[in-house]
Design an enzyme around this catalytic site. Structure first.
Site, short mmCIF file in Angstrom:
data_model
loop_
_atom_site.label_atom_id
_atom_site.label_comp_id
_atom_site.label_asym_id
_atom_site.label_seq_id
_atom_site.Cartn_x
_atom_site.Cartn_y
_atom_site.Cartn_z
N HIS A 58 4.54 6.24 -2.15
CA HIS A 58 4.36 6.53 -0.73
C HIS A 58 4.40 8.02 -0.41
O HIS A 58 4.44 8.38 0.76
CB HIS A 58 5.47 5.85 0.09
CG HIS A 58 5.26 4.38 0.31
ND1 HIS A 58 5.28 3.47 -0.70
CD2 HIS A 58 5.02 3.68 1.45
CE1 HIS A 58 5.08 2.25 -0.20
NE2 HIS A 58 4.91 2.35 1.09
N GLU A 79 -7.82 -2.76 3.60
CA GLU A 79 -8.17 -1.36 3.89
C GLU A 79 -9.59 -1.02 3.47
O GLU A 79 -10.30 -0.28 4.14
CB GLU A 79 -7.19 -0.40 3.19
CG GLU A 79 -5.78 -0.45 3.76
CD GLU A 79 -4.95 -1.58 3.18
OE1 GLU A 79 -5.42 -2.23 2.21
OE2 GLU A 79 -3.84 -1.82 3.70
#
Ligand SMILES: Cc1ncc(C[n+]2csc(CCOP(=O)(O)OP(=O)(O)O)c2C)c(N)n1
Ligand SMILES: [Mg+2]
Lengths: 322, 322
Positions: free
Chosen positions: B130, B60
């Site tokens: 998350h 990422e």
């Protein structure tokens, strides 16, 4: 100008620019200090001599050499260090962010290892737009331990992008010797990502240029990325603020040993004395003019502090709202 | 135009497809974007090719800065993050690199990259790592931040984000991703920085963000017999539509903010502070937020316990009306 003379001139320009910049740090004209490039000039000069104006580079905290060698105007560069509106970045970036997008200089960068992935993006964009532009990313030995740079190596190889990674191994990340920071060999990092890699004498601009020209030619013709380890040394402290401190991480003998291989001596010895003297005089004039230009430039207005924060001209709320 | 059902996710997908059709510089980076696992990018790789809709390795940080480099060289990348907390991993690349290029280069360039998180906030059962909702953090950093609450706005705001010359983060809250709008007019860009009154009222303004807009509308309905509640959806958190909020408060004089992020230094705190400094209220305002420094626990009852909901909001509205 011959290739040998041109390499010498670039290195001499960087050297004298840095020496004068250090003077201006001492004089208080450049605040915050600089990371001097002195000793490493052969790397910037050799690599940038292999590039075209349209090629792009990403640079580092020790970036003056790269920016000048890629063609930035020394006066506007010095004005940037002095925080003037006539600087490359209008006085908004300073030493660690000097950029000239019109010359493909995507900027020095204050974060170690940050430029690699940006260069990969530039190379990807070049490929996508059908251009034969090449991207070069300069970084130090310390950056080899930044995850994002290793990720960038992978992306570059995976897609065979036209990017050349140039590691300037000057033996230290600030005070930490490379042996104490880096497991395995520097070239091993390249091998791990199947990047063609060579180790070159980073004190010899001709050797650097030969290696860089090979890598750039291959990248430009679709042959994919490459990695150069340029073995070099910085003659000064990590930063100008090291001067007053007792820095004991390098011995005087070690420094003297590398100074004997000063890249300007190495390259200068290849030129007739009169040619060298002529280039020295020319550079002297150029650097004096750069300093004069820099110091004559206006300082920005405080009211303009957040100009350019947003490209669409959005004006943020101020410190106090009436 | 007769009403057509439009799902939130489909609206985002259409915005991407329409912008890629319109502007060849728009490209898409992310994990599993080819198959469109999150639903955001479904069908786009088939339509536009794998060299424009690029399946990324799990790097990422590198692909976020790769987008920066590509943007500096004429591309207009959209980056999808599968998880909101990947914004923490890439904070350096977004906040310290992409966001700062325009100012630091003195306006030489801009970085038109859009970052999209399909499914921010709690996804019920995905637990601590998350379920964050860090839009307030990006607004604090000065990065353009968008949180669409409905399908029609999701389309229009994503289009504007892509066309914007600066980095923009688009949060698509998990709590609205499955919702549908009845689309009665052709889809159009929605300008950044302009809020929307979702329900008019005269007694209290509820500022609601993202998936809490439907919750606020529900509460307004529940309390309709007792109080007239105006629901103001800022849509963009930076720049914030302060003028729109002021106009609403001039009608109501009372304020409750419902904000699915941590209390201290959240966007709710900023709204209250600005109103206290610059606007006039008839009663002390209230915030409904996640608790200070909340980590979302796994078990459903615990997950729900730390998120602001309609009942919390109803209680706060009643308190402000007292
Ligand atoms: C990611 C990151 N960590 C730490 C720093 C602070 N810092 C600036 S330069 C430097 C050393 C860098 O060493 P190297 O990459 O070998 O480059 P050199 O200074 O030798 O040219 C450090 C630790 C930084 N700027 N960025
Ligand atoms: Mg080093």
């Amino acid at each position: 100008m011959t290739r040998a003379a041109s390499l010498y001139r670039t290195m001499r320009l960087v050297r004298r620019f840095e020496e004068r910049a250090i003077d201006l740090v001492t004089a208080g004209e450049i605040v915050g200090g600089i990371h001097p490039y002195i000793g490493q000039e052969a790397v910037a000069a050799g690599v940038c001599a292999a590039l075209r104006r349209t090629d792009v580079i990403t640079s580092t905290h020790r970036g003056h050499g790269h920016v000048l060698a890629k063609g930035a105007d020394p006066g506007r560069m010095m004005a940037e260090l002095a925080g003037r509106t006539t600087g490359l970045n209008r006085g908004r970036g300073g030493s660690m962010h000097a950029a000239d997008l019109s010359l493909g200089i995507l900027g020095a960068n204050g974060i170690v290892g940050a430029g690699g992935a940006i260069a990969v993006g530039a190379a990807w964009a070049a490929r996508r737009s059908g251009s034969d532009r090449v991207a070069v990313s300069f970084f130090g030995d310390g950056a080899l331990n930044q995850g994002v740079l290793l990720e960038a190596f992978n992306l570059a190889r995976l897609w065979s992008l036209p990017v050349v990674f140039v590691c300037e191994n000057n033996g230290y990340a600030t005070t930490l010797p490379v042996d104490a920071s880096t497991a395995g060999a520097v070239l091993g990092r390249a091998a791990g990502f199947a990047l063609p890699a060579v180790r070159v004498d980073g004190m010899d601009a001709e050797a650097v240029l030969d290696a860089a020209a090979d890598a750039v030619r291959r990248a430009r013709s679709g042959g994919g990325p490459a990695f150069l380890e340029c073995v070099t040394y910085r003659f000064r402290g990590h930063h100008t603020n090291e001067a007053g401190k007792a820095a004991t991480y390098r011995t005087e003998e070690e420094i003297a040993g590398w100074r004997a291989r000063d890249p300007l001596l190495v390259q200068g010895a290849r030129l007739p004395a009169d040619v060298r003297a002529g280039l020295d005089a020319e550079v002297e004039e150029a650097v004096a003019a750069a300093v004069a230009y820099a110091l004559a430039g206006p300082v920005p207005l405080a009211a303009d502090a957040l100009d350019h924060l947003y490209a669409d001209g959005l004006v943020p709320r101020g410190k106090v709202v009436a | 135009m007769a009403g057509v059902a439009l799902s939130y996710l489909r609206a985002l997908n259409r915005a991407l497809g329409d912008e890629m059709d319109r502007d060849p510089a728009v490209c898409l980076f992310g994990e599993d974007v080819g198959l469109g696992v999150s639903g955001l990018t479904g069908g786009l790789q088939r339509r536009f090719g794998a060299d424009r809709v690029v399946d990324m390795p799990l790097s990422e940080q590198a692909f976020t800065s790769m987008a920066t480099g590509a943007a500096l060289c004429g591309q207009r990348p959209v980056v999808e993050f599968q998880i909101p907390s990947l914004l923490f991993l890439t904070l350096e690349q977004i906040a310290n690199q992409a966001h700062k290029f325009s100012l630091m280069t003195g306006g030489q360039c801009s970085v038109p990259v859009t970052y999209v998180v399909p499914g921010s906030g709690s996804r019920a059962g995905w637990a601590g790592q998350h379920s964050d909702h860090p839009y307030g953090m990006f607004a604090h950093l000065g990065i353009k931040t968008v949180v669409p609450s409905s399908a029609v706005d999701a389309y229009g705001l994503l289009v504007s984000a892509i066309r914007d010359p600066d980095p923009v983060v688009v949060f698509a809250p998990a709590g609205v991703m499955a919702t549908r709008d009845v689309q009665t007019a052709p889809l159009r860009p929605v300008p950044l920085g302009v809020g929307r009154v979702r329900r008019e009222g005269t007694d209290v303004t509820v500022v609601a963000i993202g998936h809490l807009v439907p919750a606020a509308l529900e509460v307004a309905g529940r309390l309709a017999a007792e109080a007239s509640i105006e629901v103001f959806d800022p849509r963009t958190l930076h720049p914030f539509d302060w003028a729109g909020l002021r106009a609403s408060l001039e009608r109501t004089g009372r304020l409750v903010v419902v904000d699915d992020s941590n209390r201290s230094c959240g966007i709710g705190a900023e709204v209250l502070a600005t109103v206290a400094e610059e606007m006039t209220l008839r009663a002390p305002p209230k915030r409904v937020t996640r608790p200070d420094g909340a980590v979302l626990p796994y078990a459903a009852v615990l997950d729900r316990a730390v998120q602001p909901d309609a009942d919390d909001l109803e209680a706060a509205v009643r308190a402000v009306l007292k």
